[in-house]
Design a protein around this motif. Sequence first.
Motif, PDB file in Angstrom:
ATOM      1  N   PHE A  32      -8.978  28.159  -2.048  1.00  0.00           N
ATOM      2  CA  PHE A  32     -10.204  28.511  -2.771  1.00  0.00           C
ATOM      3  C   PHE A  32     -10.013  29.844  -3.508  1.00  0.00           C
ATOM      4  CE2 PHE A  32     -14.870  29.868  -2.567  1.00  0.00           C
ATOM      5  CZ  PHE A  32     -15.169  29.206  -3.754  1.00  0.00           C
ATOM      6  N   VAL A  33     -10.124  29.797  -4.836  1.00  0.00           N
ATOM      7  CA  VAL A  33      -9.833  30.958  -5.679  1.00  0.00           C
ATOM      8  C   VAL A  33     -10.655  32.177  -5.257  1.00  0.00           C
ATOM      9  CG1 VAL A  33      -9.988  31.865  -8.035  1.00  0.00           C
ATOM     10  CG2 VAL A  33      -9.103  29.555  -7.656  1.00  0.00           C
TER      11      VAL A  33
ATOM     12  N   GLU B  26      -4.545  26.835 -12.304  1.00  0.00           N
ATOM     13  CA  GLU B  26      -4.997  28.234 -12.246  1.00  0.00           C
ATOM     14  C   GLU B  26      -3.872  29.191 -12.642  1.00  0.00           C
ATOM     15  OE1 GLU B  26      -8.104  29.674 -11.464  1.00  0.00           O
ATOM     16  OE2 GLU B  26      -8.878  27.638 -11.646  1.00  0.00           O
TER      17      GLU B  26
ATOM     18  N   ASN C  62      -7.871  20.761 -12.154  1.00  0.00           N
ATOM     19  CA  ASN C  62      -8.891  20.556 -11.114  1.00  0.00           C
ATOM     20  C   ASN C  62      -9.092  19.064 -10.842  1.00  0.00           C
ATOM     21  OD1 ASN C  62      -9.270  23.160 -12.413  1.00  0.00           O
ATOM     22  ND2 ASN C  62     -11.021  23.399 -11.039  1.00  0.00           N
TER      23      ASN C  62
ATOM     24  N   GLU D  99     -17.206  24.377  -1.041  1.00  0.00           N
ATOM     25  CA  GLU D  99     -17.138  25.663  -1.733  1.00  0.00           C
ATOM     26  C   GLU D  99     -16.799  25.497  -3.217  1.00  0.00           C
ATOM     27  OE1 GLU D  99     -15.200  24.436   0.551  1.00  0.00           O
ATOM     28  OE2 GLU D  99     -13.224  25.346   0.671  1.00  0.00           O
TER      29      GLU D  99
ATOM     30  N   VAL E  18     -17.091  24.005  -7.089  1.00  0.00           N
ATOM     31  CA  VAL E  18     -18.346  23.889  -7.835  1.00  0.00           C
ATOM     32  C   VAL E  18     -18.849  22.450  -7.972  1.00  0.00           C
ATOM     33  CG1 VAL E  18     -17.405  23.857 -10.210  1.00  0.00           C
ATOM     34  CG2 VAL E  18     -19.637  24.874  -9.755  1.00  0.00           C
TER      35      VAL E  18
ATOM     36  N   LYS F 188     -20.309  21.430  -4.593  1.00  0.00           N
ATOM     37  CA  LYS F 188     -21.490  22.253  -4.340  1.00  0.00           C
ATOM     38  C   LYS F 188     -22.671  21.676  -5.126  1.00  0.00           C
ATOM     39  CE  LYS F 188     -23.193  26.922  -5.167  1.00  0.00           C
ATOM     40  NZ  LYS F 188     -22.849  28.328  -5.417  1.00  0.00           N
TER      41      LYS F 188
ATOM     42  N   VAL G 220     -25.825  29.086  -8.919  1.00  0.00           N
ATOM     43  CA  VAL G 220     -24.418  29.028  -9.338  1.00  0.00           C
ATOM     44  C   VAL G 220     -24.042  30.282 -10.124  1.00  0.00           C
ATOM     45  CG1 VAL G 220     -24.051  26.533  -9.361  1.00  0.00           C
ATOM     46  CG2 VAL G 220     -25.151  27.635 -11.310  1.00  0.00           C
ATOM     47  N   GLY G 221     -22.747  30.392 -10.445  1.00  0.00           N
ATOM     48  CA  GLY G 221     -22.244  31.552 -11.174  1.00  0.00           C
ATOM     49  C   GLY G 221     -22.093  31.267 -12.662  1.00  0.00           C
ATOM     50  N   ASN G 222     -20.862  31.366 -13.146  1.00  0.00           N
ATOM     51  CA  ASN G 222     -20.590  31.249 -14.578  1.00  0.00           C
ATOM     52  C   ASN G 222     -20.565  29.777 -15.018  1.00  0.00           C
ATOM     53  OD1 ASN G 222     -19.601  31.402 -17.170  1.00  0.00           O
ATOM     54  ND2 ASN G 222     -17.504  31.933 -16.517  1.00  0.00           N
TER      55      ASN G 222
ATOM     56  N   ALA H  50     -17.989  28.387 -17.878  1.00  0.00           N
ATOM     57  CA  ALA H  50     -16.571  28.093 -17.621  1.00  0.00           C
ATOM     58  C   ALA H  50     -16.315  26.621 -17.912  1.00  0.00           C
ATOM     59  CB  ALA H  50     -16.229  28.411 -16.170  1.00  0.00           C
TER      60      ALA H  50
ATOM     61  N   ARG I  81     -13.608  23.312 -17.433  1.00  0.00           N
ATOM     62  CA  ARG I  81     -12.497  22.779 -16.644  1.00  0.00           C
ATOM     63  C   ARG I  81     -12.154  21.364 -17.094  1.00  0.00           C
ATOM     64  NH1 ARG I  81     -12.152  27.263 -15.570  1.00  0.00           N
ATOM     65  NH2 ARG I  81     -11.855  28.328 -13.573  1.00  0.00           N
TER      66      ARG I  81
ATOM     67  N   VAL J  90     -19.079  23.791 -16.930  1.00  0.00           N
ATOM     68  CA  VAL J  90     -19.764  23.613 -15.640  1.00  0.00           C
ATOM     69  C   VAL J  90     -21.203  23.158 -15.919  1.00  0.00           C
ATOM     70  CG1 VAL J  90     -20.635  24.840 -13.597  1.00  0.00           C
ATOM     71  CG2 VAL J  90     -18.320  25.313 -14.452  1.00  0.00           C
TER      72      VAL J  90
ATOM     73  N   ARG K 100     -16.878  35.902 -10.547  1.00  0.00           N
ATOM     74  CA  ARG K 100     -15.582  36.315 -10.006  1.00  0.00           C
ATOM     75  C   ARG K 100     -15.112  37.613 -10.657  1.00  0.00           C
ATOM     76  NH1 ARG K 100     -13.020  30.273  -9.305  1.00  0.00           N
ATOM     77  NH2 ARG K 100     -14.600  29.681  -7.803  1.00  0.00           N
TER      78      ARG K 100
ATOM     79  N   GLU L 108     -12.233  36.032 -14.453  1.00  0.00           N
ATOM     80  CA  GLU L 108     -12.540  34.604 -14.580  1.00  0.00           C
ATOM     81  C   GLU L 108     -11.467  33.874 -15.396  1.00  0.00           C
ATOM     82  OE1 GLU L 108     -13.624  31.849 -13.620  1.00  0.00           O
ATOM     83  OE2 GLU L 108     -15.772  31.777 -14.057  1.00  0.00           O
TER      84      GLU L 108
HETATM   85  P1  GDP Z   1     -11.280  26.694  -9.462  1.00  0.00           P
HETATM   86  O1  GDP Z   1     -11.077  26.342 -10.897  1.00  0.00           O
HETATM   87  O2  GDP Z   1     -10.123  26.310  -8.594  1.00  0.00           O
HETATM   88  O3  GDP Z   1     -11.695  28.088  -9.234  1.00  0.00           O
HETATM   89  O4  GDP Z   1     -12.458  25.688  -8.949  1.00  0.00           O
HETATM   90  P2  GDP Z   1     -14.000  25.962  -8.609  1.00  0.00           P
HETATM   91  O5  GDP Z   1     -14.623  24.618  -8.499  1.00  0.00           O
HETATM   92  O6  GDP Z   1     -14.147  26.879  -7.427  1.00  0.00           O
HETATM   93  O7  GDP Z   1     -14.571  26.738  -9.890  1.00  0.00           O
HETATM   94  C1  GDP Z   1     -14.528  26.163 -11.171  1.00  0.00           C
HETATM   95  C2  GDP Z   1     -15.275  27.047 -12.151  1.00  0.00           C
HETATM   96  O8  GDP Z   1     -16.682  26.986 -11.874  1.00  0.00           O
HETATM   97  C3  GDP Z   1     -14.905  28.535 -12.095  1.00  0.00           C
HETATM   98  O9  GDP Z   1     -14.787  29.014 -13.414  1.00  0.00           O
HETATM   99  C4  GDP Z   1     -16.104  29.182 -11.414  1.00  0.00           C
HETATM  100  O10 GDP Z   1     -16.332  30.531 -11.810  1.00  0.00           O
HETATM  101  C5  GDP Z   1     -17.228  28.290 -11.929  1.00  0.00           C
HETATM  102  N1  GDP Z   1     -18.445  28.364 -11.115  1.00  0.00           N
HETATM  103  C6  GDP Z   1     -19.706  28.618 -11.560  1.00  0.00           C
HETATM  104  N2  GDP Z   1     -20.564  28.643 -10.542  1.00  0.00           N
HETATM  105  C7  GDP Z   1     -19.853  28.388  -9.413  1.00  0.00           C
HETATM  106  C8  GDP Z   1     -20.209  28.298  -8.031  1.00  0.00           C
HETATM  107  O11 GDP Z   1     -21.361  28.443  -7.641  1.00  0.00           O
HETATM  108  N3  GDP Z   1     -19.201  28.009  -7.141  1.00  0.00           N
HETATM  109  C9  GDP Z   1     -17.894  27.818  -7.560  1.00  0.00           C
HETATM  110  N4  GDP Z   1     -16.956  27.510  -6.674  1.00  0.00           N
HETATM  111  N5  GDP Z   1     -17.538  27.935  -8.879  1.00  0.00           N
HETATM  112  C10 GDP Z   1     -18.500  28.216  -9.782  1.00  0.00           C
END
Ligand code: GDP
Length: 328
Positions: free
Chosen positions: A89-90, A131, A182, A191, A193, A196, A214-216, A219, A221, A255, A282, A285
Amino acid sequence: MTKKCAVVTGITGQDGAYLSELLLEKGYKVVGVVRRSSHFGVATHRLDWLGVTDHVELVDGDLLDLGGLCRIIREHKPDEVYNLAAQSFVKTSWDQPSLTAQATGVGVVNVLEAVRLEAPHAHFYQASSSEMYGLIQEAQQSETTPFYPRSPYAVAKLMGHWMTVNYRESFDMFACSGILFNHESPLRGLEFVTRKVTDAVAQIKLGKLNELAVGNIDAKRDWGHAKDYVRAMWAMLQHDVADDYVVATGRTVTVRDMIHVAFDHVGLKADDYVRIDPRFFRPSEVDVLLGNPDKVTKTLGWTPTITMEQMIREMVDADLVRHGGSQP
Ligand code: GDP
């Protein structure tokens, strides 16, 4: 004919479970290396979900224990070794950088070393990660795109990647690095996104939760399905020569758009429930990832079969069932 044998580290994770299912279908003996914890025993819920727990052999081992890894490889003399174990987990990697460097980086050296000493002809697969591209140096990333890691996790994965290349070149080992973008599924950890989101959407639909923080969400993917991606791992080890491959769909999505797919599936409006919470930002990012799967398609004939939309709907449906509802 004796069965082919595969040793899989990280067998209790998402990819370990789907890979076990695939290898069992192909008639392999599957030996899974598991790190025991005094609190939880062995977490077999993903293997249970796919109904394969009783068909694999689980042995105790740890990526940081070279002696134990050597014993496992010596005893089973595998034809193939898949190194899927890692601190994966990043975000956690900023809180536990040293542990991540050990498990995700040095761990690869230990598995490679155990294979070199005890089964040097075994075919080896290393789970590398998109990543590693981090601050992207090309709009679409291929095997020749320079890396620029943006987290302790990505730095550690880069060590594992180059160690794999180096063991291939130094010792003529059949060692492959799969640079997987991904990949998700109903077995993805909560954990991450996608999971979640699908878990929260299911709970909101069932009246058990009010919002999704949620965060960003800008982003982007390149998301595929783990069940498709484990086929690529296997195919790499069946080819005449060892090499490195990007595994991706070639399509990138925000996202935000992924969240909309999940809410739309249950007939709810995402904007009524999503809240941005800086706690999920993060320190640095990875804004966008987009893979180029040309090489894996041309060389190994691999293509993805499940779209992001199909996958997210499958994940929401699975989470609805998990939370006691029925599928829409
Ligand atoms: P990663 O690409 O291996 O880091 O996979 P993640 O699923 O953890 O995150 C993918 C992207 O979603 C990243 O750019 C995160 O910053 C973004 N993101 C936005 N909100 C969230 C959140 O609530 N949880 C996670 N895990 N990622 C989030």
